[in-house]
Design an enzyme around this catalytic site. Structure first.
Site, PDB file in Angstrom:
ATOM      1  N   ARG A 181      41.064  33.520  35.354  1.00 14.96           N
ATOM      2  CA  ARG A 181      39.611  33.492  35.152  1.00 14.96           C
ATOM      3  C   ARG A 181      39.066  34.827  34.695  1.00 14.96           C
ATOM      4  O   ARG A 181      39.574  35.877  35.060  1.00 14.96           O
ATOM      5  CB  ARG A 181      38.897  33.143  36.466  1.00 14.96           C
ATOM      6  CG  ARG A 181      39.002  31.678  36.823  1.00 14.96           C
ATOM      7  CD  ARG A 181      38.128  31.336  37.967  1.00 14.96           C
ATOM      8  NE  ARG A 181      38.181  32.383  38.969  1.00 14.96           N
ATOM      9  CZ  ARG A 181      37.214  32.605  39.839  1.00 14.96           C
ATOM     10  NH1 ARG A 181      36.136  31.866  39.832  1.00 14.96           N
ATOM     11  NH2 ARG A 181      37.339  33.566  40.723  1.00 14.96           N
ATOM     12  N   SER A 201      46.685  38.921  42.414  1.00 14.59           N
ATOM     13  CA  SER A 201      46.967  38.431  43.773  1.00 14.59           C
ATOM     14  C   SER A 201      48.450  38.197  44.053  1.00 14.59           C
ATOM     15  O   SER A 201      48.897  37.061  44.278  1.00 14.59           O
ATOM     16  CB  SER A 201      46.162  37.174  44.030  1.00 14.59           C
ATOM     17  OG  SER A 201      44.817  37.495  43.818  1.00 14.59           O
ATOM     18  N   ASP A 206      43.379  39.399  46.148  1.00 13.09           N
ATOM     19  CA  ASP A 206      42.278  38.436  46.348  1.00 13.09           C
ATOM     20  C   ASP A 206      41.722  38.464  47.783  1.00 13.09           C
ATOM     21  O   ASP A 206      40.535  38.202  48.002  1.00 13.09           O
ATOM     22  CB  ASP A 206      42.684  37.008  45.945  1.00 13.09           C
ATOM     23  CG  ASP A 206      43.991  36.542  46.554  1.00 13.09           C
ATOM     24  OD1 ASP A 206      44.655  37.319  47.277  1.00 13.09           O
ATOM     25  OD2 ASP A 206      44.379  35.378  46.302  1.00 13.09           O
TER      26      ASP A 206
HETATM   27  C1  BGC Z   1      50.488  36.812  47.425  1.00 18.40           C
HETATM   28  C2  BGC Z   1      49.299  37.567  47.972  1.00 18.40           C
HETATM   29  C3  BGC Z   1      48.039  36.758  47.770  1.00 18.40           C
HETATM   30  C4  BGC Z   1      48.209  35.354  48.336  1.00 18.40           C
HETATM   31  C5  BGC Z   1      46.967  34.477  48.130  1.00 18.40           C
HETATM   32  C6  BGC Z   1      50.536  35.402  48.000  1.00 18.40           C
HETATM   33  O1  BGC Z   1      51.563  34.681  47.415  1.00 18.40           O
HETATM   34  O2  BGC Z   1      51.682  37.488  47.749  1.00 18.40           O
HETATM   35  O3  BGC Z   1      49.174  38.827  47.339  1.00 18.40           O
HETATM   36  O4  BGC Z   1      46.961  37.406  48.389  1.00 18.40           O
HETATM   37  O5  BGC Z   1      49.308  34.728  47.738  1.00 18.40           O
HETATM   38  O6  BGC Z   1      46.664  34.299  46.797  1.00 18.40           O
END
Ligand code: BGC
Length: 435
Positions: free
Chosen positions: A68, A131, A185
């Protein structure tokens, strides 16, 4: 095997949750000291926002199959941020699993299209929600430690994600953006709440992936954070990677072996929305093999890992009769028998319930350490993600387990659904970075 055995297999009583909580706290402390730990406890190089952040920022959100772009205006004084424009682009299998360059080029291309289509011709500071487990070197650069959630783009792990993105933007001749901050995130979610709630101490994602961040005094962080000049910092736990003492079943192990990252993200594989349908599938396949379900014949939907979708679980647990009929038609070409319906419902329920209870153990452990900006004892946890928002009864199961763990004297927190942290939160972090 009868469904009643499944219940026992997936049940986690309060003492078991307490044991998990103790292991989480030990790993949190070890992670903060750079000792061996399944929790990375990654510094986010920012403190909670104050609400005074102002300005127009571009936000990029990479964390799932939808990428996004947003233009966000922060109005300051705790006022609600305005999303001036937003676009979502579906990433292809090739972009997610091919050469890293292909992924970053695609993102740069989408940014270009977004700016052009919306007539944004100025220069913009940018907040990038990335994320995945990224070890930040400062607020505006970080090294990808590993991919999760099915991403495997080559040549990125070990590399600097902002530099890689900047190079791709240059290749696409996008010269008008300036990447000021990169964040997880969970951190974006905490920030999206913090601008109007100084009691917000944690950000949690319960969606495709699972993770927690929390606010800590820097005195607790016993690893290098360079010249960071503030008293508190947000820490990205990478809680999905927690993997000590979790009661894994044979189904969990099978799922793990078949995944793109065997051995990693153990908690995430028991908790998050990407994996729960896969777990249901493993159980169903086993029941079929034992001739306890569908007369021993595997329905087409369960033959490949992506056939059984996450939202089918909602329908099986408590969908309307019409939606259930529709799903049965798709699955079997006929209605469910009462026994099939009951078994499928139990399978979905035990898997979702265990997810909520393990998430609660991790969240309660984090809460016991987190410190709010307003110094109060009360606390808010900002939560986002489809599992928390949409799965029937999930929030209630999570709250119940956290209540059991808090007992009579433990700290309690309000869970607040905080949408769009990865967009609005990224803009806030870019603004915080500029102050
Ligand atoms: C990632 C995290 C992320 C989470 C939610 C996980 O797979 O390692 O960095 O915050 O997913 O998106």
């Amino acid at each position: 095997m009868k469904p009643v055995d499944l219940k026992a297999m997936f049940e986690l009583k309060t003492p078991a949750l307490r044991r998990i909580g103790r292991a989480v706290r030990a790993d949190m402390d070890a992670g903060l000291r750079n000792r061996r730990s399944t929790l990375l406890m990654l510094p986010a190089f920012c403190d909670a926002a104050t609400g005074r952040e102002k300005g127009r920022y571009l936000a990029l959100d990479l964390g799932g199959t939808n990428f996004r772009v947003m233009m966000v205006r922060l109005a300051g004084r705790g006022r609600k941020p305005a999303v001036l424009a937003e676009a979502k682009y579906k990433l292809t299998h090739d972009q997610i699993t091919g050469e890293g360059r292909v992924l970053f080029n695609a993102i740069a291309g989408y940014v270009k299209v977004f700016l052009r289509e919306n007539g944004f011709s100025g220069r913009y500071g940018l907040g990038y929600t990335f994320s995945f487990p990224v070890k930040l070197l400062g607020i505006d650069e970080g090294i990808l430690l590993r991919w999760t959630k099915g991403f495997t783009a080559r040549g990125v792990v070990g590399g600097k994600v902002v530099a890689l993105q900047k190079a791709a933007l240059a290749r696409r001749n996008v010269a008008s953006v300036d990447i000021r901050a990169v964040a997880n995130d969970t951190v974006g979610t905490l920030q999206a709440r913090a601008i109007r709630d100084p009691g917000c101490v944690m950000g949690v994602i319960l969606g495709t992936g699972f993770n927690i961040c929390l606010r800590l005094p820097v005195s607790r962080i016993r690893k290098s954070i360079g010249a960071y000049g503030r008293s508190h910092m947000i820490i990205n736990m990478e809680a999905g990677g927690f993997g000590r003492g979790l009661p894994r079943t044979a189904y969990d192990r099978r799922l793990d072996r078949a995944s793109k990252n065997p051995g990693a993200q153990r908690a995430e594989k028991m908790i998050s929305g990407k994996y729960l349908p896969l777990l249901v599938r493993e159980i169903v396949l086993d029941l079929v093999k034992r001739e306890k379900l569908f007369g021993g014949k595997i329905p087409e939907i369960f033959r490949s890992p992506d056939g059984f979708k996450a939202h089918y679980m909602d329908i099986l647990e408590c969908g309307s009769a019409a939606r259930r009929r529709e799903l049965a038609g798709l699955m079997l070409g006929r209605a469910f028998t009462p026994a099939e319906r009951a078994t499928l419902k139990t399978v979905c329920h035990v898997v979702a319930q265990r997810s909520a209870r393990i998430a609660a153990a991790l969240m309660s452990a984090a809460l016991s350490r987190a410190v709010p900006a307003d110094g109060g004892r009360g606390a808010t946890i900002a939560v986002d993600g489809s599992l928390f928002e949409k799965y029937p009864g999930y929030e209630a199961m999570l709250k119940k387990a956290m209540g059991e763990l808090a007992g009579a004297r433990g700290r309690r927190a309000a869970l607040e659904l905080t949408k769009d942290g990865s967009g609005i939160g990224a803009a806030i972090i870019a603004a915080v970075a500029g102050t």
